[in-house]
Design an enzyme around this catalytic site. Structure first.
Site, PDB file in Angstrom:
ATOM      1  N   LYS A 156     -50.012 -21.803  -6.225  1.00  0.00           N
ATOM      2  CA  LYS A 156     -48.425 -23.128  -6.242  1.00  0.00           C
ATOM      3  C   LYS A 156     -48.524 -24.053  -6.581  1.00  0.00           C
ATOM      4  O   LYS A 156     -48.256 -23.991  -7.611  1.00  0.00           O
ATOM      5  CB  LYS A 156     -47.852 -22.235  -4.849  1.00  0.00           C
ATOM      6  N   SER A 157     -49.396 -24.752  -6.434  1.00  0.00           N
ATOM      7  CA  SER A 157     -49.557 -26.377  -6.594  1.00  0.00           C
ATOM      8  C   SER A 157     -50.133 -26.918  -7.342  1.00  0.00           C
ATOM      9  O   SER A 157     -49.122 -27.592  -9.043  1.00  0.00           O
ATOM     10  CB  SER A 157     -49.777 -27.224  -5.495  1.00  0.00           C
ATOM     11  N   ARG A 197     -48.563 -27.727 -11.900  1.00  0.00           N
ATOM     12  CA  ARG A 197     -49.035 -28.717 -11.688  1.00  0.00           C
ATOM     13  C   ARG A 197     -49.557 -28.212 -13.830  1.00  0.00           C
ATOM     14  O   ARG A 197     -49.364 -29.412 -15.216  1.00  0.00           O
ATOM     15  CB  ARG A 197     -50.243 -29.670 -11.580  1.00  0.00           C
ATOM     16  N   GLY A 199     -39.124 -27.694  -3.711  1.00  0.00           N
ATOM     17  CA  GLY A 199     -39.634 -28.922  -3.102  1.00  0.00           C
ATOM     18  C   GLY A 199     -40.455 -29.156  -4.013  1.00  0.00           C
ATOM     19  O   GLY A 199     -40.296 -30.198  -4.995  1.00  0.00           O
ATOM     20  N   SER A 250     -47.846 -37.372   1.934  1.00  0.00           N
ATOM     21  CA  SER A 250     -47.108 -36.426   0.661  1.00  0.00           C
ATOM     22  C   SER A 250     -47.810 -35.966  -0.009  1.00  0.00           C
ATOM     23  O   SER A 250     -47.934 -36.902  -0.982  1.00  0.00           O
ATOM     24  CB  SER A 250     -45.575 -36.655   0.929  1.00  0.00           C
ATOM     25  N   ASP A 273     -49.483 -26.682   4.780  1.00  0.00           N
ATOM     26  CA  ASP A 273     -48.325 -25.912   5.224  1.00  0.00           C
ATOM     27  C   ASP A 273     -49.322 -24.134   5.951  1.00  0.00           C
ATOM     28  O   ASP A 273     -48.434 -22.963   5.400  1.00  0.00           O
ATOM     29  CB  ASP A 273     -48.969 -25.136   3.057  1.00  0.00           C
ATOM     30  N   LYS A 313     -39.758 -29.066   5.891  1.00  0.00           N
ATOM     31  CA  LYS A 313     -40.100 -28.736   5.078  1.00  0.00           C
ATOM     32  C   LYS A 313     -39.495 -27.228   4.399  1.00  0.00           C
ATOM     33  O   LYS A 313     -37.772 -27.729   5.053  1.00  0.00           O
ATOM     34  CB  LYS A 313     -41.483 -27.194   5.471  1.00  0.00           C
ATOM     35  N   ARG A 332     -40.296 -25.635  10.879  1.00  0.00           N
ATOM     36  CA  ARG A 332     -41.330 -24.778  10.526  1.00  0.00           C
ATOM     37  C   ARG A 332     -41.267 -25.040  12.491  1.00  0.00           C
ATOM     38  O   ARG A 332     -42.809 -23.677  12.817  1.00  0.00           O
ATOM     39  CB  ARG A 332     -42.333 -25.368   9.693  1.00  0.00           C
ATOM     40  N   ARG A 338     -43.113 -18.747   3.932  1.00  0.00           N
ATOM     41  CA  ARG A 338     -44.232 -18.661   5.118  1.00  0.00           C
ATOM     42  C   ARG A 338     -43.928 -18.049   6.398  1.00  0.00           C
ATOM     43  O   ARG A 338     -44.798 -17.780   7.679  1.00  0.00           O
ATOM     44  CB  ARG A 338     -44.968 -20.438   4.872  1.00  0.00           C
TER      45      ARG A 338
END
Ligand code: S3P
Length: 752
Positions: free
Chosen positions: A336-337, A341, A409, A481, A634, A661, A665, A706
């Site tokens: 996903k990250s 990008r 996010g 972060s 995560d 998150k 969580r 998740r």
């Protein structure tokens, strides 16, 4: 019928007169009559023959050829003639209208009705409620009248400041009786919206069919004209008089739309003549995505529509037999990250970036759509392949409305940095969960760089003002972060001088690696144990490249835990990204005793990748080292499940980030595990979990993907089914989770 309608005291009106009993007036009469909303409906028309037919069809109760005498004792007058006749009708009936009567109309243009009232009454009477149902058919006449023509269609009312409230409420109620959704807007707004969405398409359909019909070989053309012709031209069979009236009635707004269209079609012609594929694909891909999401576009929002609008419940595990073992070879979806990008950097690069393995989940699609909204041509995704035609660092254009990024996010925080350096204003919005998440962590340092960003007390929506000149800063992040770091790096591309970010613990470095892959230098160095400094200078350029997105280790984690806790399991996860800043889950599980083997290590497009083989092994509780927290940030929800299945106690500390998150969580997992009978105690910055038996029960995932998938994994060891509520957001990161879970031997099904 909705509650408010079923609560109405019918009939609403004693005597109504409908002037013009064709498709539109006839369908309204029929629906009102059948519902018992009106005691007596009198139809007025030009020919006796069609009025007799209207009585036979049950559309009206009585008829009259004389509008003047018909309205004399009316409580309600509905004008449903072609819109250009409205003035003539009003002129005719004005002296006979009783003061108590409510008047309404159904005309497709409203400005002209206001003008007609000015001529006849000197203004719009307070009891005249202007209306327009957005429904119709290419058929006309009373024979085409349908009782359900308006069901689930919109009706627009355009009340004026001195419209009588009771009259407005009555017309509202009458339309609701037909099953329509009633909304209100200003007269001018209505006429512009309708010119673009209804009147222009009708004009084009008439024109195209006329062009084809005039050609010599028209017989041939019509004989062989299949789907495309039929789809595009159906509305050219509409009533010519009615549409003649509508075009003239809304002439100004229709001409404005027609001029815009004419300019665009000339450009498209030019693109075709020049074989300009980029321009042509630009038009087609933008049009396709707009069409696919047209509802949102009409509302002037970005075009992303959640794929799973309806809430979903998963039922995982089995009440009768032990699920598993977990076996096979699978490839989980793209990271996903990295997917986010790849679109962002591809869009601001020069040239065509080709992406493979792109995650077709809602979060990364939200990013993709945001760049389409900013004028970037993006083809795909098609089986994970995407082509991004980069516009260069300064080539983005202002989107037509706020960018809506749903649950994501990463989209919001990274975009905030990238957009801080643009010349235009943008608003970023998200769903309910994202709207509760902290944005001050990016807005504050970006403001230090000179960005102008408005938030709602540190939360979304964010408005980013364009036209600022940014300066590089030296920023020590208070929290580890990657999103904050990446946001500042992206702003740094637009800043004067050097932007230096210090991270207190290593976080994922995909932005840095990928920028280097695009030929943009970003440097990093360790300044003390675990503390890293990343620096980037503004003013360079990115050159398009090829990107191969590895499978997401965060998605793989669910299956790593699934195989580890289920006796007999032996599972291989292919082509998984094992970037050292992401492998906390492998390190933690290995420390707990898991049997994990990495094979076939290689570097693909600057990112390390391997196949991961996991076999069942009994797990034991551990104190999770704090230096692994950012590396597994995560994966904790599913690691908590592993801890619940381990022997002994597992303690997590230093992970307060988990509270902000997609859900809190720590709390969500502690609550869920306790519901299943596990001894799990939430602490401010982590959790203490005693391994033991897992029971059955119902869990609320709180819309956090998740959390939902973690409890599906827990069901492999539960004594009975686990029902998991609010699972639709699994599609944000792992759209085919249920399919793959089933393929490897888990039992997960989606309740309708
Ligand atoms: C992400 C970074 C992490 C992670 C998120 C994706 C990224 O957030 O939780 O799912 O792509 O940069 P933080 O950087 O805020 O910890």
């Amino acid at each position: 019928m909705n509650n408010s309608v079923s609560n109405l005291n019918l009939p609403l009106v004693k005597r109504a007169v409908v002037i013009g009993v064709g498709l539109i007036g006839g369908s309204l009469s029929k629906a009102l009559r059948e519902a018992g909303a009106i005691e007596t409906i009198v139809g007025v028309g030009l020919t006796e023959h069609s009025l007799v037919r209207a009585v036979q069809l049950g559309v009206i109760d009585e008829y009259s050829l004389d509008a003047v005498s018909a309205v004399a004792d009316a409580d309600l007058v509905i004008i449903a003639t072609p819109v250009l006749s409205t003035e003539r009708v009003l002129e005719q009936i004005k002296d006979a209208l009783p003061a108590k009567a409510v008047i309404t109309d159904v005309g497709s243009a409203k400005g002209i009705v206001v003008e007609a009232c000015q001529h006849i009454f000197g203004g719009v009477p307070a009891r005249f409620v202007l209306g327009h149902p957005i429904a119709g058919s290419e058929k006309s006449g009373v024979d085409a009248a349908k009782i359900d023509l308006y069901r689930n269609h919109s009706v627009i009312l355009t009340p004026l400041p001195d419209t009588d409230a009771d009259a407005l409420a009555l017309v509202h109620a009458l339309w609701e009786v037909t099953g329509a959704k009633v909304l209100e807007m200003g007269v001018d707004h209505h006429d512009h919206v309708l010119a673009a969405t209804s009147h222009l398409p009708h004009l084009l359909a008439y024109s195209l069919v006329d062009t084809l019909a005039k050609q010599n070989e028209n017989q041939e053309i019509f004989r062989y004209a299949a789907g495309g012709f039929a789809d595009f031209t159906r509305i050219a069979s509409s009533d010519p008089t009615m549409w003649h009236d509508i075009f003239l009635a809304n002439k100004g707004a229709v001409l404005e739309s027609l001029d815009k269209f004419s300019a665009d079609i000339i450009q498209l012609r030019h693109a075709l003549e020049q074989s300009d594929s980029k321009a042509m694909l630009g038009v087609f891909t933008r049009a396709k995505s707009a069409r696919d999401h047209f509802t949102k576009m009409l509302a002037q929002r970005a075009y992303v529509e959640p794929m799973n609008q309806n809430e979903q419940t998963f039922v995982a595990g089995s009440s009768s037999q032990q699920a598993g073992p977990v076996t096979g070879r699978i490839r989980v979806p793209g990271d996903k990250s990295i997917s986010h990008r790849s679109i962002m950097l591809g869009a601001i690069a020069e040239g065509e970036t080709q992406i493979e393995g792109f995650l077709e989940g809602e979060d990364s699609l939200a990013t993709l759509q945001a760049f389409r909204d900013m004028g970037v041509v993006i083809e795909g995704p098609h089986h994970g392949r995407v082509s991004v035609y980069g516009v260069g660092l300064n080539g983005l254009s202002q989107p037509p409305g706020p960018l809506y990024v749903g649950n994501s996010g990463t989209s919001m925080r990274l975009l905030a940095g990238l957009l801080a350096g643009q010349s235009f204003d943008v608003e970023l919005r998200g769903d309910e969960s994202l709207t509760a998440r902290p944005m001050g962590r990016v807005a504050n340092p970006l403001a230090e760089m000179g960005a102008v960003i408005e938030t709602n007390e540190g939360k979304p929506p964010m408005v980013i003002r364009g036209g600022q000149s940014l300066q590089g800063i030296h920023y020590e992040m208070p929290v580890a972060s990657a999103q904050v770091k990446s946001s500042l790096i992206l702003a740094g591309l637009y800043a004067d001088g050097e932007t230096i970010v210090i991270e207190p613990a290593p976080t994922r470095d995909h932005t840095e690696r990928m920028l280097n892959g695009f030929g943009y230098e970003v440097s990093g160095r360790d300044i003390s144990k675990g503390v890293r400094e990343i620096s980037v200078k503004g003013g360079g350029k990115l050159s398009a490249t090829k990107i191969d997105v590895p499978a997401d280790i965060s998605s793989a984690a669910f299956f790593m835990v699934a195989a580890s806790i289920t006796p007999g399991s032996d599972l291989t996860l292919e082509h998984v990204g094992i970037n050292p800043t992401r492998v906390g889950v492998v390190n933690i599980l290995t420390q707990m005793g898991a049997d994990i083997e990495l094979t076939n290590d290689r570097i693909v497009g600057g990112e390390p990748v391997a196949d991961i083989r996991i076999r069942y092994a009994p797990l034991k509780g551990i104190n999770i080292p704090e230096d692994q927290v950012a590396l597994a940030i995560d994966e904790f929800p599913v690691l908590f499940v592993a801890a619940a299945c381990a022997e002994g106690t597992t303690v997590l500390t230093g992970a307060e980030e988990l509270r902000v998150k997609e859900s809190d969580r720590i709390q969500a997992m502690a609550d869920g595990l306790q519901t299943l009978g596990v001894n799990a105690q939430a602490t401010p910055d982590g959790m203490i979990i005693e391994g033991g038996d897992i029971g059955a029960g119902t869990i609320d995932s709180l819309g956090d993907h998740r959390i939902a998938m973690s409890f599906a994994v827990a069901s492999l060891q539960s004594q009975g089914e686990i029902e998991i509520l609010n699972c639709a957001n699994v599609a944000t990161s792992f759209p085919n989770f249920v399919e793959l879970a089933t393929q490897v031997g888990m039992s997960v099904r989606v309740l309708d």
